[in-house]
Enzyme design. Structure first.
Site, mmCIF file in Angstrom:
data_model
loop_
_atom_site.group_PDB
_atom_site.id
_atom_site.type_symbol
_atom_site.label_atom_id
_atom_site.label_comp_id
_atom_site.label_asym_id
_atom_site.label_seq_id
_atom_site.Cartn_x
_atom_site.Cartn_y
_atom_site.Cartn_z
ATOM 1 N N GLN A 1 7.471 33.893 0.267
ATOM 2 C CA GLN A 1 6.884 32.809 -0.251
ATOM 3 C C GLN A 1 7.801 31.528 -0.425
ATOM 4 O OE1 GLN A 1 5.634 32.497 -4.452
ATOM 5 N NE2 GLN A 1 3.428 32.607 -3.797
ATOM 6 N N ASP B 1 7.918 -6.098 8.185
ATOM 7 C CA ASP B 1 6.470 -5.646 7.834
ATOM 8 C C ASP B 1 5.947 -5.023 9.115
ATOM 9 O OD1 ASP B 1 6.986 -6.536 5.270
ATOM 10 O OD2 ASP B 1 5.721 -8.329 5.610
ATOM 11 N N GLU C 1 16.660 -0.109 8.917
ATOM 12 C CA GLU C 1 15.472 -0.939 8.809
ATOM 13 C C GLU C 1 15.183 -1.044 7.285
ATOM 14 O OE1 GLU C 1 12.426 -2.097 10.674
ATOM 15 O OE2 GLU C 1 13.859 -2.440 12.217
ATOM 16 N N PRO D 1 29.276 -7.266 8.791
ATOM 17 C CA PRO D 1 30.062 -6.243 8.031
ATOM 18 C C PRO D 1 30.016 -6.770 6.587
ATOM 19 C CG PRO D 1 31.330 -7.326 9.951
ATOM 20 C CD PRO D 1 29.985 -7.985 9.884
ATOM 21 N N THR E 1 22.430 -7.626 10.756
ATOM 22 C CA THR E 1 23.477 -7.086 9.804
ATOM 23 C C THR E 1 24.891 -7.588 10.226
ATOM 24 O OG1 THR E 1 21.853 -5.100 9.785
ATOM 25 C CG2 THR E 1 24.478 -4.792 8.952
ATOM 26 N N THR F 1 17.263 0.428 3.471
ATOM 27 C CA THR F 1 17.493 1.813 3.292
ATOM 28 C C THR F 1 16.498 2.100 2.264
ATOM 29 O OG1 THR F 1 18.710 0.669 1.056
ATOM 30 C CG2 THR F 1 20.103 1.186 3.146
ATOM 31 N N TYR G 1 18.718 -6.729 18.459
ATOM 32 C CA TYR G 1 18.055 -7.521 17.151
ATOM 33 C C TYR G 1 19.386 -7.656 16.081
ATOM 34 C CZ TYR G 1 15.121 -8.584 13.452
ATOM 35 O OH TYR G 1 14.486 -9.345 12.467
HETATM 36 C C1 LIG Z 1 22.670 3.686 13.752
HETATM 37 C C2 LIG Z 1 22.315 2.093 13.013
HETATM 38 C C3 LIG Z 1 21.783 1.506 13.874
HETATM 39 C C4 LIG Z 1 21.566 0.053 13.180
HETATM 40 N N1 LIG Z 1 20.981 -0.791 13.999
HETATM 41 C C5 LIG Z 1 20.755 -1.907 13.507
HETATM 42 C C6 LIG Z 1 20.282 -3.116 14.381
HETATM 43 O O1 LIG Z 1 19.988 -2.912 15.601
HETATM 44 N N2 LIG Z 1 19.977 -4.466 14.032
HETATM 45 C C7 LIG Z 1 20.792 -4.797 12.764
HETATM 46 O O2 LIG Z 1 20.651 -5.946 12.335
HETATM 47 N N3 LIG Z 1 21.039 -3.684 11.691
HETATM 48 C C8 LIG Z 1 21.342 -2.716 12.291
HETATM 49 N N4 LIG Z 1 21.492 -1.399 11.245
HETATM 50 C C9 LIG Z 1 22.108 -1.917 10.145
HETATM 51 C C10 LIG Z 1 21.302 -1.376 8.806
HETATM 52 O O3 LIG Z 1 20.192 -2.002 8.963
HETATM 53 C C11 LIG Z 1 22.134 -1.472 7.535
HETATM 54 O O4 LIG Z 1 23.087 -0.632 7.651
HETATM 55 C C12 LIG Z 1 21.033 -1.298 6.533
HETATM 56 O O5 LIG Z 1 20.535 -2.541 6.259
HETATM 57 C C13 LIG Z 1 22.261 -1.093 5.592
HETATM 58 O O6 LIG Z 1 23.099 -2.037 5.104
HETATM 59 P P1 LIG Z 1 24.547 -1.801 4.833
HETATM 60 O O7 LIG Z 1 25.053 -0.817 5.763
HETATM 61 O O8 LIG Z 1 25.429 -3.022 5.059
HETATM 62 O O9 LIG Z 1 24.647 -0.999 3.503
HETATM 63 P P2 LIG Z 1 24.793 -1.670 2.092
HETATM 64 O O10 LIG Z 1 23.902 -2.935 2.016
HETATM 65 O O11 LIG Z 1 26.219 -2.086 1.765
HETATM 66 O O12 LIG Z 1 24.229 -0.559 1.042
HETATM 67 C C14 LIG Z 1 25.381 0.529 0.671
HETATM 68 C C15 LIG Z 1 24.453 1.323 -0.564
HETATM 69 O O13 LIG Z 1 24.241 0.612 -1.416
HETATM 70 C C16 LIG Z 1 22.727 0.610 -1.666
HETATM 71 N N5 LIG Z 1 22.334 -0.829 -2.163
HETATM 72 C C17 LIG Z 1 22.678 -2.050 -1.887
HETATM 73 N N6 LIG Z 1 21.997 -3.002 -2.260
HETATM 74 C C18 LIG Z 1 21.204 -2.493 -3.256
HETATM 75 C C19 LIG Z 1 20.203 -2.867 -4.379
HETATM 76 N N7 LIG Z 1 19.973 -4.034 -4.392
HETATM 77 N N8 LIG Z 1 19.734 -1.941 -4.726
HETATM 78 C C20 LIG Z 1 19.930 -0.409 -4.811
HETATM 79 N N9 LIG Z 1 20.775 -0.223 -3.874
HETATM 80 C C21 LIG Z 1 21.421 -0.938 -3.074
HETATM 81 C C22 LIG Z 1 22.122 0.642 -0.341
HETATM 82 O O14 LIG Z 1 20.758 1.342 -0.555
HETATM 83 C C23 LIG Z 1 23.029 1.839 0.334
HETATM 84 O O15 LIG Z 1 22.778 3.234 -0.250
HETATM 85 C C24 LIG Z 1 21.857 -0.291 12.021
HETATM 86 C C25 LIG Z 1 22.427 0.691 11.053
HETATM 87 C C26 LIG Z 1 22.756 2.194 11.700
HETATM 88 C C27 LIG Z 1 23.344 2.896 10.840
#
Ligand SMILES: Cc1cc2nc3c(=O)[nH]c(=O)nc-3n(C[C@H](O)[C@H](O)[C@H](O)COP(=O)(O)OP(=O)(O)OC[C@H]3O[C@@H](n4cnc5c(N)ncnc54)[C@H](O)[C@@H]3O)c2cc1C
Length: 379
Positions: free
Chosen positions: A278, A239, A362, A127, A125, A364, A122
């Site tokens: 405790q 969802d 899924e 870069p 995401t 953050t 699926y």
């Molecule tokens: C092991 C692994 C498996 C994965 N598998 C899949 C997959 O099968 N398919 C797929 O499509 N994706 C997959 N992902 C991707 C994953 O869904 C994304 O890494 C995730 O959605 C975060 O995106 P990013 O890494 O670009 O971080 P970014 O979006 O760059 O975020 C970086 C930081 O900024 C924060 N941030 C960003 N925007 C906001 C905001 N508006 N408000 C507050 N904080 C914010 C984030 O919470 C995070 O702490 C996978 C990721 C990993 C690590």
């Protein structure tokens, strides 16, 4: 009326998943982690007993499990190893958009292929577009009755193993939300490649890779749902998938608690088992409370889906709470183990590494809270 009791069939399913996890996964989890080895054999055995493709309707050869039943299985499998859990569950995730917006022909073709043994991925995401899904740049250009796809997708689970991919790409560069569509792309299409496989902190046996699309031509029949409906589809998938991911986090937390409880009753300091202090006992009590609360949130969100009313807020509650509580449970389990907790000979350091990703994938933990506050302020 509220009824928290599971049916006899659900209890049996949970028992079967637990026995499978204990017999087939626990003995090899440490080796798979150490060698970052994809669990092919476990997936083959899961296929034999029906623990993969569980959410595919029976008419396409699946188990036809409800989301609540998926939660029961996800908790047990991730109790043993959440990396194996991720590898096993990705077909379920890829099946959701096909079930949601696929035509009858598409369901027959793609769901049946999963049941027959193929793995799917699926791919949302990119870069430069993770949390901000609508910032994706991959483009699908319509040419006659075909699409030509260009772009890349990163962090894609099972990408090195999958034979087809549910891929989201823009069909309109201007419209941020309504300019995204959803497609199925087969691995053997010319121009498709897996460009990079990641070495990870945790869930090391699960495969995570980058894919690249260079002038990949697919027929129009490979589009899932109407053109421009991809963003909505991706949000609807969340969802449905977040309750299960939450349940998987519960499984890791429960394992951490069980390991820490056992150790705290055996480890003696100041002439008594450390559980009698405790400060240690309260960490365990908090784990027990929070595991129960997270499980109930996951089940409630699953129940919403199963009665035909997926609830974005309930799914975000479950995902945010379960991921954060599981992280804390694993950190506290390492604390209870003291220095031994930091060593690879004991299971809790792996749990702590594995669990971190639940706060990232899924959506953050921050994004879940954004969703919740958006829903609250909507009135
Ligand atoms: C092991 C692994 C498996 C994965 N598998 C899949 C997959 O099968 N398919 C797929 O499509 N994706 C997959 N992902 C991707 C994953 O869904 C994304 O890494 C995730 O959605 C975060 O995106 P990013 O890494 O670009 O971080 P970014 O979006 O760059 O975020 C970086 C930081 O900024 C924060 N941030 C960003 N925007 C906001 C905001 N508006 N408000 C507050 N904080 C914010 C984030 O919470 C995070 O702490 C996978 C990721 C990993 C690590």
């Amino acid at each position: 009326m509220i009824d928290f009791a599971l049916t006899d069939e659900q209890l049996m399913l949970r028992r079967m998943a637990h026995d499978f996890a204990e017999k087939e996964i626990v003995p090899v989890a440490e080796e798979l982690d150490r060698e970052a080895k994809f669990p092919h054999e476990i997936i083959a055995k899961a296929r034999e007993v029906g623990l993969i493709n569980i959410n595919i309707p029976e008419e396409y050869g699946g188990l036809g499990a409800s989301v609540l039943e998926e939660c029961l299985i996800a908790e047990e499998i991730s109790w043993a190893c959440s990396g194996v859990g991720t590898a096993l569950m990705i077909n379920n995730l890829a099946a959701v958009p096909i079930k949601l917006v696929g035509t009858e022909e598409q369901k027959k073709e793609w769901l049946s292929r999963m049941v027959e043994g193929e793995l799917a991925s699926y791919a949302v995401t990119e870069p430069n577009a993770g949390s901000d899904v609508a910032a994706m740049e991959a483009f699908a250009e319509k040419r006659g009755n075909e699409y030509v796809l260009n772009g890349s997708k990163t962090f894609i689970s099972n990408a090195s193993e999958a034979s087809f991919f549910v891929v989201f790409a823009r069909t309109d560069r201007e419209d941020r939300y309504k300019g995204i569509s959803c497609f199925i792309v087969e691995r053997d299409r010319e121009g498709f490649s897996v460009s990079k496989k990641f070495d990870k902190l945790g869930q090391r046996c699960a495969d995570t890779a980058e894919i690249s699309l260079e002038d990949v031509v697919i027929p129009e029949e490979n589009r899932l749902g109407p053109e421009g409906s991809g963003f909505l589809t991706a949000m609807r998938v969340f969802d449905i998938s977040r309750p299960t991911v939450s349940a998987a986090a519960v499984g890791v937390a429960r394992r951490a608690m069980e390991e820490a409880l056992r150790y705290s009753q055996e480890r003696v300091a100041f002439s008594q088992p450390i559980v009698r202090f405790q400060a240690v006992g309260h960490m365990l009590a908090d784990m027990a409370i929070n595991i129960e609360a997270a499980r109930l949130l996951a089940w409630k969100a699953a129940w919403n889906v199963d009665r035909g009313q997926p609830d974005t807020r309930a799914a975000a509650f479950a995902k945010a709470f379960a991921a954060d509580m599981a992280m804390k449970a694993c950190v506290d389990a390492v604390q209870i183990f003291g220095g031994y907790g930091y060593m690879k000979e004991y299971p809790v350091e792996k749990l702590m590494r594995d669990v971190k990703v639940f706060q990232i994938y899924e959506g953050t933990s921050q994004i879940q809270r954004n969703i919740i506050v958006r829903e609250l302020t909507r009135g």
